[in-house]
Design a protein around this motif. Structure first.
Motif, mmCIF file in Angstrom:
data_model
loop_
_atom_site.group_PDB
_atom_site.id
_atom_site.type_symbol
_atom_site.label_atom_id
_atom_site.label_comp_id
_atom_site.label_asym_id
_atom_site.label_seq_id
_atom_site.Cartn_x
_atom_site.Cartn_y
_atom_site.Cartn_z
ATOM 1 N N ILE A 55 0.834 -1.202 0.000
ATOM 2 C CA ILE A 55 0.000 0.000 0.000
ATOM 3 C C ILE A 55 0.869 1.252 0.000
ATOM 4 O O ILE A 55 0.613 2.212 -0.736
ATOM 5 N N VAL A 56 1.911 1.250 0.826
ATOM 6 C CA VAL A 56 2.789 2.424 0.910
ATOM 7 C C VAL A 56 3.417 2.727 -0.450
ATOM 8 O O VAL A 56 3.399 3.880 -0.926
ATOM 9 N N GLY B 263 -7.446 0.983 -2.417
ATOM 10 C CA GLY B 263 -7.892 2.219 -1.783
ATOM 11 C C GLY B 263 -6.738 2.976 -1.148
ATOM 12 O O GLY B 263 -6.635 4.200 -1.275
ATOM 13 N N GLY B 264 -5.856 2.246 -0.455
ATOM 14 C CA GLY B 264 -4.691 2.897 0.141
ATOM 15 C C GLY B 264 -3.791 3.515 -0.903
ATOM 16 O O GLY B 264 -3.193 4.584 -0.686
ATOM 17 N N GLY B 265 -3.683 2.842 -2.059
ATOM 18 C CA GLY B 265 -2.904 3.414 -3.151
ATOM 19 C C GLY B 265 -3.579 4.626 -3.742
ATOM 20 O O GLY B 265 -2.948 5.662 -3.984
ATOM 21 N N ASN B 266 -4.893 4.515 -3.958
ATOM 22 C CA ASN B 266 -5.649 5.628 -4.541
ATOM 23 C C ASN B 266 -5.533 6.898 -3.714
ATOM 24 O O ASN B 266 -5.575 8.013 -4.250
ATOM 25 N N ALA C 85 9.595 4.539 0.752
ATOM 26 C CA ALA C 85 8.836 3.398 0.234
ATOM 27 C C ALA C 85 9.773 2.289 -0.239
ATOM 28 O O ALA C 85 9.532 1.099 0.019
ATOM 29 N N ALA C 86 10.849 2.654 -0.926
ATOM 30 C CA ALA C 86 11.791 1.658 -1.430
ATOM 31 C C ALA C 86 12.497 0.940 -0.277
ATOM 32 O O ALA C 86 12.655 -0.292 -0.295
ATOM 33 N N VAL C 87 12.911 1.687 0.733
ATOM 34 C CA VAL C 87 13.589 1.079 1.887
ATOM 35 C C VAL C 87 12.628 0.166 2.651
ATOM 36 O O VAL C 87 12.992 -0.947 3.058
ATOM 37 N N GLY C 88 11.399 0.596 2.847
ATOM 38 C CA GLY C 88 10.423 -0.227 3.546
ATOM 39 C C GLY C 88 10.152 -1.536 2.823
ATOM 40 O O GLY C 88 10.054 -2.603 3.447
#
Length: 473
Positions: A37-38, A167-170, A206-209
């Motif tokens: 999602i992130v 939804g989280g992406g939107n 986001a990439a590190v997570g």
């Protein structure tokens, strides 16, 4: 269910194994869902970055009129739609974790280019169009994320999981618009580079997570051959068409809503800076509510049936579009700017369309895995594991394709609005009529294909329009 090695690769995954799911599988799936999602959230933000940048582009400085701006925000929509096809097969080929890292880092390119273009005096319109095209990579993230999460969750939970993931992406769309609002309120419409700087940091996070917390599923297969097989079924094409009406509406209106408001505020006598601020104060609300409503559309589809919820949604969208038509006709008949009451009518109509499109997004994406789960039961001689693997492969492939086709609806909306504004009336009313007619067609198609003849559908093993018995989805 799984054997996890030191490289975060899961060698075997069976989400339908209830015991293994309860003994730890659901925690692994949840962890991957959160970071999916992130990453998808940031991807959506960059995909829609030009819906924010145009608010920082007064015509007397950048020499781009309203019609040109509609094309500018349509460009990343088009490229994003095309990127969804290769992004669909990437998680199975490279690993969901690996591809999430790569796809997140790719977002650095359009963000840096946007910073450069917006702060370079004399940048040509052609250059802006090319730079905007790079933002399309953010649209591809949705397809890879949805395909990956589809593999992690059991059939009985896909509606909620896919709806939550999407939804989280939107929500990335209203969030970047909110960031733009804060920048405009604090610095006026002269510092677009601040928005870009914020997202360079978020992309890195986001990439590190993803690198630290996500996993690769080694037993997943999804390729263009699976997509070709999925497209042999008529329901695949129907679902892709319906997704134009749901997701196409969401992403198209998300990119265009701020511009429509800005045009009306300018017509009402606002300066460019005032119009940008007033539009930004309102425009993020629609995408936000549409994003929040999406998982609930999936949840309702889990309980009531995807076909029914989708039909009800399109009928309601017809009435919401009717509000815009009615307000637009009154506005067109007046000499001068729209009244505050008419502006409220525009906002209410668009907000309803956002909420409904979000519900429809959730219900249509629930229908896709349900269709192939039902069709898998007709595979005589196959084991349960083989049926489940085929269903996941087919639905994963179609999710990306339907997402690509649906995103083209966003291009359609911006092009229709652009043509409507450059016409003799110079208003969006003609575009609203087109949207209303399209929702009528979508409602009829949904009813005919999924709800019209229940006995025939039941015989064919297609339990799409109604809620299913326990143990089925």
């Amino acid at each position: 269910m799984s054997i996890l090695n030191r490289e975060r690769n899961i060698e075997h995954w069976d989400a339908e194994d209830v015991d293994a799911w309860e003994q730890g599988g659901k925690n692994i799936a949840k962890r991957n869902l959160i970071w999916s999602i992130v990453a998808e959230h940031v991807g959506f933000s960059i995909w829609s970055i030009w819906s924010v940048m145009v608010l920082f582009m007064p015509q007397d400085v950048y020499h781009i009129d309203a019609a040109g701006k509609f094309y500018l925000v349509a460009m990343p929509t088009l490229i994003g739609a095309l990127m969804r096809i290769p992004y669909t097969v990437a998680p199975a080929k490279f690993g969901g974790r690996n591809w999430t890292i790569v796809s997140a880092l790719l977002l650095l390119i359009p963000t840096a280019l946007a910073w450069w273009a917006m702060t370079s005096p004399g940048t040509s319109y052609t250059t802006f169009m090319v730079v905007a095209a790079f933002a399309g990579v953010g649209g591809g993230n949705f397809a890879s994320s949805m395909t990956n999460i589809n593999a992690f969750y059991p059939q009985r939970l896909k509606g909620w999981a896919l709806g939550l993931n999407a939804g989280g992406g939107n929500i990335g769309v209203p969030v970047i618009q909110l960031v733009g609002l804060l920048v405009i309120a604090a610095v006026s419409n002269t510092a677009p580079e601040v928005v870009c700087a914020v997202y360079l940091v978020l992309i890195a996070c986001a990439a590190v997570g993803a690198a630290l917390f996500m996993d690769n599923l080694e037993n997943q297969t999804s390729n263009l051959g699976a997509l070709a097989e999925a497209l042999r079924y008529k329901h695949s094409w129907v679902m892709s068409f319906l997704y134009i009406g749901t997701f196409g509406s969401f992403i198209g209106f998300s990119f265009a809503f701020g511009q429509v408001l800005q045009i009306n505020f300018l017509a009402g006598g606002d300066t460019a800076a005032q119009a940008a601020l007033h539009a930004a104060q309102i425009s993020f609300i629609g995408p936000l509510l549409g994003s929040i409503s999406r998982p609930f559309g999936g949840k309702l589809a889990d309980r009531i049936g995807g076909g029914r919820i989708t039909l009800y949604t399109f009928v309601a969208m017809m009435f919401a579009a009717g509000i815009l038509v009615a307000v637009g006709m009154v506005d067109d008949g007046m000499a001068g700017a729209a009244t505050s009451t008419q502006m409220i009518g525009y906002v209410v109509g668009f907000i309803l369309l956002f909420v409904l499109s979000g519900i429809g997004n959730g219900s249509t994406y629930k229908m896709i895995p349900s269709i192939f789960e039902a069709k898998a039961q007709d595979k005589d001689g196959w084991t349960a594991a083989e049926k489940a693997a085929w269903s996941r492969r087919m639905s994963g492939a179609l999710i990306g394709f339907a997402g690509a086709v649906g995103a083209l609806g966003g291009v359609f909306i911006n092009v229709v609005l652009r043509l409507s504004y450059v016409g003799e009336a110079k208003s969006a009313t003609n575009a609203f009529w087109v949207f209303l007619a399209f929702y009528v067609v979508c409602a009829v198609v949904t009813w005919v294909v999924f709800l019209r003849i229940q006995p025939v559908r039941a015989k064919a093993g297609e339990h799409i329009g109604v809620a299913q018995p326990a143990g089925m989805a």
